[in-house]
Design a protein around this motif. Structure first.
Motif, PDB file in Angstrom:
ATOM      1  N   ASN A  14     122.187  89.291 140.772  1.00 14.97           N
ATOM      2  CA  ASN A  14     121.337  88.136 141.037  1.00 14.97           C
ATOM      3  C   ASN A  14     120.177  88.037 140.046  1.00 14.97           C
ATOM      4  N   ILE A  15     120.154  88.877 139.025  1.00 13.79           N
ATOM      5  CA  ILE A  15     119.230  88.710 137.907  1.00 13.79           C
ATOM      6  C   ILE A  15     120.086  88.224 136.740  1.00 13.79           C
ATOM      7  N   PRO A  16     120.164  86.902 136.553  1.00 18.09           N
ATOM      8  CA  PRO A  16     121.060  86.383 135.523  1.00 18.09           C
ATOM      9  C   PRO A  16     120.567  86.638 134.095  1.00 18.09           C
ATOM     10  N   ILE A  17     119.291  86.919 133.923  1.00 19.99           N
ATOM     11  CA  ILE A  17     118.742  87.175 132.599  1.00 19.99           C
ATOM     12  C   ILE A  17     119.129  88.589 132.174  1.00 19.99           C
ATOM     13  N   LYS A  18     119.715  88.712 131.018  1.00 19.48           N
ATOM     14  CA  LYS A  18     120.176  90.016 130.531  1.00 19.48           C
ATOM     15  C   LYS A  18     119.134  90.719 129.667  1.00 19.48           C
ATOM     16  N   ASP A  19     118.064  90.025 129.286  1.00 22.76           N
ATOM     17  CA  ASP A  19     117.051  90.587 128.403  1.00 22.76           C
ATOM     18  C   ASP A  19     115.852  91.044 129.239  1.00 22.76           C
TER      19      ASP A  19
ATOM     20  N   ASP B 215     108.569  98.174 146.026  1.00 21.91           N
ATOM     21  CA  ASP B 215     109.172  96.985 145.419  1.00 21.91           C
ATOM     22  C   ASP B 215     109.604  97.308 143.996  1.00 21.91           C
ATOM     23  N   LEU B 216     110.664  96.671 143.549  1.00 22.26           N
ATOM     24  CA  LEU B 216     111.115  96.804 142.175  1.00 22.26           C
ATOM     25  C   LEU B 216     110.664  95.567 141.410  1.00 22.26           C
ATOM     26  N   LEU B 217     109.890  95.760 140.342  1.00 21.21           N
ATOM     27  CA  LEU B 217     109.382  94.672 139.522  1.00 21.21           C
ATOM     28  C   LEU B 217     110.177  94.625 138.228  1.00 21.21           C
TER      29      LEU B 217
ATOM     30  N   TYR C 153     111.246  89.020 138.391  1.00 20.24           N
ATOM     31  CA  TYR C 153     112.036  89.219 139.605  1.00 20.24           C
ATOM     32  C   TYR C 153     111.387  90.349 140.389  1.00 20.24           C
ATOM     33  N   ILE C 154     111.178  90.128 141.693  1.00 18.75           N
ATOM     34  CA  ILE C 154     110.580  91.140 142.559  1.00 18.75           C
ATOM     35  C   ILE C 154     111.555  91.414 143.695  1.00 18.75           C
TER      36      ILE C 154
ATOM     37  N   THR D 103     115.586  91.758 149.475  1.00  9.71           N
ATOM     38  CA  THR D 103     115.360  90.355 149.146  1.00  9.71           C
ATOM     39  C   THR D 103     114.717  90.241 147.771  1.00  9.71           C
ATOM     40  N   TRP D 104     115.211  89.287 146.984  1.00 13.63           N
ATOM     41  CA  TRP D 104     114.670  89.039 145.649  1.00 13.63           C
ATOM     42  C   TRP D 104     113.819  87.785 145.643  1.00 13.63           C
ATOM     43  N   ARG D 105     112.693  87.842 144.937  1.00 17.49           N
ATOM     44  CA  ARG D 105     111.841  86.685 144.695  1.00 17.49           C
ATOM     45  C   ARG D 105     111.812  86.488 143.184  1.00 17.49           C
TER      46      ARG D 105
END
Length: 176
Positions: A91-96, A107-109, A118-119, A124-126
């Motif tokens: 769900n993190i479409p950005i690869k960079d 939390d994972l930042l 992305y948090i 749950t992702w924000r």
């Protein structure tokens, strides 16, 4: 050879017991016991750009590596062996990935080069972008303050994310 860091080193992360993690143009390495070992990618890959690790964060037996074109890589360390899970979070479409850190609250930042922040809070992702008030979608670093809020360094200024109200404030040059 596989144990050689070629090109530039993009990030260092010291760990206890004289262990040093090195993110570099040709992957992720760990230096311990006077020996350099390549951890990611596990096999020699001729596509050097795709193996570039930009940032690393080590937490117990989990190593997080942000790469330029393969996204967020989760590496599990067990009994001296390593298992790699590229693009662990689809769900993190950005690869960079430009920044990765775990907060005091767990939390994972994840900061990206062009895709904002992305948090992950629990499962749950924000996603925060310029449309939400982020100063820029190119993120350099994220700092957690004593109130557990996040200060986000971007290409075009500083942003503050209040984790209680979820309000995002943008600070630019003209703000002083």
């Amino acid at each position: 050879p596989e144990s050689t860091v070629n090109g530039f080193i993009t990030s260092l992360f010291p760990e206890a017991d004289s262990i040093l993690w090195c993110a570099s143009r040709n992957g992720l390495f760990v230096y311990k016991h006077d020996r350099m070992q390549r951890i990611y990618p596990l096999k020699n890959d001729t596509e050097e750009e795709q193996n570039t690790c930009r940032i690393i964060f080590v937490e117990k037996d989990t190593i997080w590596a942000g790469t330029i074109s393969k996204g967020l890589v989760k590496i599990i360390r067990q009994n001296g062996n390593y298992q790699c899970f590229p693009n662990t979070y689809g769900n993190i479409p950005i690869k960079d990935i430009s920044f990765v850190r775990k907060t005091g609250q767990g939390d994972l930042l994840v900061g990206t080069w062009g895709g904002g922040v992305y948090i992950r809070h629990k499962e749950t992702w924000r996603h925060l972008t310029e449309e939400d008030g982020l100063a820029d979608n190119i993120v350099f670093a994220i700092y957690e303050d004593s109130k557990n809020n996040y200060w986000i360094s971007t290409y075009n200024g500083l942003s503050h994310f209040n984790t209680t109200t979820h309000f995002l404030t943008k600070y630019e040059m003209h703000d002083g």
